[in-house]
Design a protein around this motif. Structure first.
Motif, PDB file in Angstrom:
ATOM      1  N   GLN A 128       0.858  -1.184   0.000  1.00  4.48           N
ATOM      2  CA  GLN A 128       0.000   0.000   0.000  1.00  4.48           C
ATOM      3  C   GLN A 128       0.894   1.234   0.000  1.00  4.48           C
ATOM      4  OE1 GLN A 128      -3.232  -0.706  -0.040  1.00  4.48           O
ATOM      5  NE2 GLN A 128      -4.106   1.345  -0.056  1.00  4.48           N
ATOM      6  N   THR A 148       3.643   0.236   2.752  1.00  7.70           N
ATOM      7  CA  THR A 148       3.362  -0.614   3.906  1.00  7.70           C
ATOM      8  C   THR A 148       2.728  -1.919   3.453  1.00  7.70           C
ATOM      9  OG1 THR A 148       1.200   0.444   4.223  1.00  7.70           O
ATOM     10  CG2 THR A 148       3.048   1.349   5.472  1.00  7.70           C
ATOM     11  N   VAL A 149       2.975  -2.983   4.237  1.00  7.15           N
ATOM     12  CA  VAL A 149       2.382  -4.303   3.996  1.00  7.15           C
ATOM     13  C   VAL A 149       1.879  -4.831   5.327  1.00  7.15           C
ATOM     14  CG1 VAL A 149       2.808  -6.664   3.183  1.00  7.15           C
ATOM     15  CG2 VAL A 149       3.930  -4.748   2.065  1.00  7.15           C
ATOM     16  N   ASP A 150       0.771  -5.590   5.295  1.00  4.61           N
ATOM     17  CA  ASP A 150       0.232  -6.190   6.512  1.00  4.61           C
ATOM     18  C   ASP A 150       1.307  -7.025   7.213  1.00  4.61           C
ATOM     19  OD1 ASP A 150      -1.313  -8.924   7.601  1.00  4.61           O
ATOM     20  OD2 ASP A 150      -2.261  -7.035   8.164  1.00  4.61           O
ATOM     21  N   ALA A 151       1.477  -6.815   8.505  1.00  3.93           N
ATOM     22  CA  ALA A 151       2.547  -7.466   9.266  1.00  3.93           C
ATOM     23  C   ALA A 151       2.452  -8.985   9.210  1.00  3.93           C
ATOM     24  CB  ALA A 151       2.520  -6.987  10.714  1.00  3.93           C
ATOM     25  N   ASN A 152       1.253  -9.534   9.377  1.00  4.75           N
ATOM     26  CA  ASN A 152       1.083 -10.988   9.354  1.00  4.75           C
ATOM     27  C   ASN A 152       1.461 -11.565   8.007  1.00  4.75           C
ATOM     28  OD1 ASN A 152       0.149 -11.041  12.015  1.00  4.75           O
ATOM     29  ND2 ASN A 152      -1.961 -10.642  11.377  1.00  4.75           N
ATOM     30  N   MET A 153       1.135 -10.853   6.941  1.00  5.43           N
ATOM     31  CA  MET A 153       1.421 -11.347   5.597  1.00  5.43           C
ATOM     32  C   MET A 153       2.919 -11.386   5.325  1.00  5.43           C
ATOM     33  SD  MET A 153       0.273  -9.799   1.885  1.00  5.43           S
ATOM     34  CE  MET A 153      -1.472 -10.011   2.225  1.00  5.43           C
ATOM     35  N   THR A 184       7.374  -2.727   9.228  1.00  5.09           N
ATOM     36  CA  THR A 184       6.483  -3.071   8.093  1.00  5.09           C
ATOM     37  C   THR A 184       6.279  -1.885   7.155  1.00  5.09           C
ATOM     38  OG1 THR A 184       4.426  -2.560   9.308  1.00  5.09           O
ATOM     39  CG2 THR A 184       5.277  -4.836   9.436  1.00  5.09           C
ATOM     40  N   LYS A 185       7.377  -1.194   6.846  1.00  8.71           N
ATOM     41  CA  LYS A 185       7.259  -0.079   5.915  1.00  8.71           C
ATOM     42  C   LYS A 185       8.610   0.254   5.305  1.00  8.71           C
ATOM     43  CE  LYS A 185       7.967   3.637   9.286  1.00  8.71           C
ATOM     44  NZ  LYS A 185       7.386   4.852   9.918  1.00  8.71           N
ATOM     45  N   ASN A 221      -0.858  -2.671  -4.345  1.00  5.89           N
ATOM     46  CA  ASN A 221      -2.303  -2.721  -4.144  1.00  5.89           C
ATOM     47  C   ASN A 221      -2.983  -1.472  -4.695  1.00  5.89           C
ATOM     48  OD1 ASN A 221      -2.687  -5.185  -2.972  1.00  5.89           O
ATOM     49  ND2 ASN A 221      -2.360  -4.453  -0.879  1.00  5.89           N
TER      50      ASN A 221
END
Length: 272
Positions: A128, A148-153, A184-185, A221
């Motif tokens: 994102q 940024t990306v989802d941490a879990n992913m 995560t960024k 995204n």
């Protein structure tokens, strides 16, 4: 209802009859974590089968179900299985079994004497993108874009502390930065913005490509359109500078012309 019971009974009997002549084998592989699009090579052995006058059928199983079958020749000991262009859903526990009969792989429900866990990592993760600070950019400004990306992913697909991330403008890569797994960024700073920096921006991260922590300064995204506006005050300063230069040149030219006129007048006076 009776039809369902009969079908279940027939299916159970079939699986039971197959299990009687399907035996656990051994599986070997040098792979464990692998990226999307790669290939996995397994070596299967009918361990403990002894020498047989007839050839055997070896089955590669994933999570206890057959997915591939190969026939072993009498002079062969091991069989090589290959899974090409792996996808994320190819992750799982692999094993080998063998049988003197050639069943359809999808009808084999059994695991080998050992299993090999395979984790397929995503080749890339769409990120994102957003603007840090003001969305208005003029020539000469510094503007920052954050991915940024989802941490879990992202943590699911890498064991690195930093991975590579790429900033793209109009689908062309223009910058690479280290993406911090902890934060995560990744932040991209564009210095001294010019009109050519206008365009649609997106970013993507590659979880399989680690970046050393000491080197961390180094299509997603969504896209973000950045429009760099002309700096009117900048051009005003440039215009005033040019005007001042012209006035100075004109002034020196006026003095030179006047001196020539005075010199010419004196020369004529002496001639008279």
């Amino acid at each position: 209802m009776k039809a369902i019971i009969i079908f279940v009974c027939l299916f159970t009997n079939r699986v039971t009859s197959q299990s009687a002549d399907v035996f656990p084998g051994k599986i070997f592989s040098s792979h464990k974590n692998i990226s999307e699009g790669s290939e996995i090579i397994f070596k299967c052995s009918p361990h403990g089968s002894g020498k047989s006058s007839t050839s055997l059928y070896l089955y590669l199983c994933k999570d206890g179900q057959g997915i591939q079958r190969k026939r072993q020749k009498q002079d062969q000991t091991d069989i090589i299985f290959t899974v090409n262009s792996v996808k994320l859903y190819d992750s799982g526990n692999y094993s080998c079994v063998y049988s003197p009969k050639g069943y359809e792989p999808s009808n084999i429900f059994k695991s080998g004497s050992n299993t090999f866990a395979i984790l397929v990592k995503a080749a890339f993760l769409p990120a994102q993108i957003s603007m840090v600070g003001s969305s208005t950019v003029t020539e000469g400004d510094i503007f920052e874009l954050q991915c940024t990306v989802d941490a879990n992913m992202v943590q699911k697909h890498t064991e690195c502390t930093h991975i590579r991330s790429y900033l793209m403008r109009n689908n062309t890569v223009v910058r690479m930065e280290a993406f911090s797994i902890k934060d995560t960024k990744a932040t991209f700073a564009i210095q001294d913005a010019t009109l050519r920096d206008s365009g649609q921006y997106s970013c993507v991260v590659f979880p399989s490509r680690c970046v050393r922590e000491e080197d961390a300064k180094f299509r997603g995204n969504n896209t973000l359109t950045v429009h760099v506006e002309e700096n009117v005050s900048y051009w005003g300063v440039v215009g005033m500078g040019l005007l001042s230069t012209l006035m100075i040149l004109f002034f020196f030219l006026f003095i030179i012309v006047k001196q020539r006129q005075i010199f010419t007048g004196k020369y004529r006076f002496h001639q008279k």
